[in-house]
Design a protein around this motif. Sequence first.
Motif, PDB file in Angstrom:
ATOM      1  N   SER A 108       9.509 -61.166  15.702  1.00 29.44           N
ATOM      2  CA  SER A 108      10.485 -62.197  15.356  1.00 29.44           C
ATOM      3  C   SER A 108      11.566 -61.633  14.439  1.00 29.44           C
ATOM      4  N   PRO A 109      12.834 -61.947  14.708  1.00 31.03           N
ATOM      5  CA  PRO A 109      13.910 -61.473  13.837  1.00 31.03           C
ATOM      6  C   PRO A 109      14.084 -62.312  12.581  1.00 31.03           C
ATOM      7  N   ASP A 110      13.326 -63.404  12.485  1.00 33.40           N
ATOM      8  CA  ASP A 110      13.479 -64.271  11.324  1.00 33.40           C
ATOM      9  C   ASP A 110      12.109 -64.778  10.891  1.00 33.40           C
ATOM     10  N   ASN A 120       5.159 -66.600  15.570  1.00 30.25           N
ATOM     11  CA  ASN A 120       5.953 -65.590  14.869  1.00 30.25           C
ATOM     12  C   ASN A 120       5.078 -64.677  14.019  1.00 30.25           C
ATOM     13  N   ALA A 121       5.360 -63.363  14.054  1.00 33.84           N
ATOM     14  CA  ALA A 121       4.499 -62.421  13.330  1.00 33.84           C
ATOM     15  C   ALA A 121       5.274 -61.234  12.787  1.00 33.84           C
ATOM     16  N   GLU A 186      14.035 -66.307  25.127  1.00 35.40           N
ATOM     17  CA  GLU A 186      15.056 -66.615  24.121  1.00 35.40           C
ATOM     18  C   GLU A 186      15.395 -65.383  23.284  1.00 35.40           C
ATOM     19  N   ARG A 187      14.391 -64.530  23.053  1.00 41.57           N
ATOM     20  CA  ARG A 187      14.578 -63.370  22.173  1.00 41.57           C
ATOM     21  C   ARG A 187      14.826 -62.078  22.932  1.00 41.57           C
ATOM     22  N   ALA A 188      15.009 -62.156  24.245  1.00 43.00           N
ATOM     23  CA  ALA A 188      15.109 -60.948  25.061  1.00 43.00           C
ATOM     24  C   ALA A 188      16.210 -60.004  24.575  1.00 43.00           C
ATOM     25  N   ALA A 189      17.368 -60.543  24.234  1.00 43.81           N
ATOM     26  CA  ALA A 189      18.470 -59.690  23.788  1.00 43.81           C
ATOM     27  C   ALA A 189      18.099 -58.954  22.500  1.00 43.81           C
ATOM     28  N   LEU A 191      14.974 -58.331  21.395  1.00 43.72           N
ATOM     29  CA  LEU A 191      13.890 -57.407  21.700  1.00 43.72           C
ATOM     30  C   LEU A 191      14.423 -56.129  22.340  1.00 43.72           C
ATOM     31  N   GLU A 192      15.421 -56.266  23.210  1.00 39.16           N
ATOM     32  CA  GLU A 192      16.040 -55.098  23.824  1.00 39.16           C
ATOM     33  C   GLU A 192      16.803 -54.288  22.783  1.00 39.16           C
ATOM     34  N   ALA A 193      17.507 -54.965  21.897  1.00 35.91           N
ATOM     35  CA  ALA A 193      18.298 -54.275  20.882  1.00 35.91           C
ATOM     36  C   ALA A 193      17.448 -53.444  19.939  1.00 35.91           C
ATOM     37  N   VAL A 194      16.238 -53.911  19.645  1.00 30.20           N
ATOM     38  CA  VAL A 194      15.365 -53.159  18.724  1.00 30.20           C
ATOM     39  C   VAL A 194      14.424 -52.229  19.471  1.00 30.20           C
TER      40      VAL A 194
END
Length: 230
Positions: A108-110, A120-121, A186-189, A191-194
Motif C-alpha cells: 500500500s502506498p498509504d 493494507n500492509a 486500483e493500485r496497478a499503476a 505497483l508497476e512504478a515501484v
Amino acid sequence: MTLMPPPGVYAPQHDTWLLIAALEREKLTGDTTVLDVGTGSGALALAAARRGAGKVTAVDVSALAVATAWVRARLEGLRIQVMRGDLLTPVADRHFDLIIANPPYVPSPDTRGGRAVAWNAGVDGRALIDQICQDAPPLLRPGGVLLLVHSALCGVGGTLERLGRADAPAAVVDRRLIPFGPVLRERAAWLEAVGLIEPDDEKEELVVIRAERTPRQRPEASGTSRMRRV
C-alpha cells in the motif's frame, strides 16, 4: 445457516480457501491446540473446530470481527475461544500445536484506515507478515506447525528466511494464480512504478507457507564438542 460478515470484517476469499485446503492436510485430534491469528469472520478457526481440534483460539484486533466469529461459532454449535487483541499479543504466554494466519498483505502506498486495514500492509506488504514470522515460532510446541498465506508480491524468500532463522524451517506447499481484485486493479499503476508487477500483469500468485518448529539443540557446556577417550 450462513452468516455473511458485516462491512469492515474480512470475508472469506481465495486466500481463505487455499489456507483451509492446507489445514485439511494436517492431522487434528482432540488434543490439538490451534490458534487463528487475525481471524476476521472466523472462517479458519471454525474450519479447525469442524475438523476436530480439541481447543481453538481465534484472535483479532477488530471488536466487530471478534463478535462475528463468536456469533458464527454459536450458530454452528462449535466451541472456540475468541479474543480481541493485536496479532499474538493476547496469547503470548501460551503454546500451540498449529497456528494459522491470513494477515493483511497487500502493498500500500498509504496508511488508510477504515475497511482498508483488513488488507493494507505497508509499502512492501510485509508489515504484519514479518511480525508473525518473528512472534509465532516461539509459541509453537516442538513439531508444531505454522500455516501462513500471503501474496508472492510480498516476497516469498523473505518469509522462508525469517522463519528459518526462528527455528521453524519452512517451504511453500500451495500456490495459486488469481485475477487481480478491485484493490490491486486500483493500485496497478503504483505497483508497476515501484517494480512489484510488470505492465501486462493481471494476476497475482498466492502462496501457503508451512513452517515446522524444531527444538533448539542444547550446546555443550564448554561450547565445543568433546571426543570420548577410550
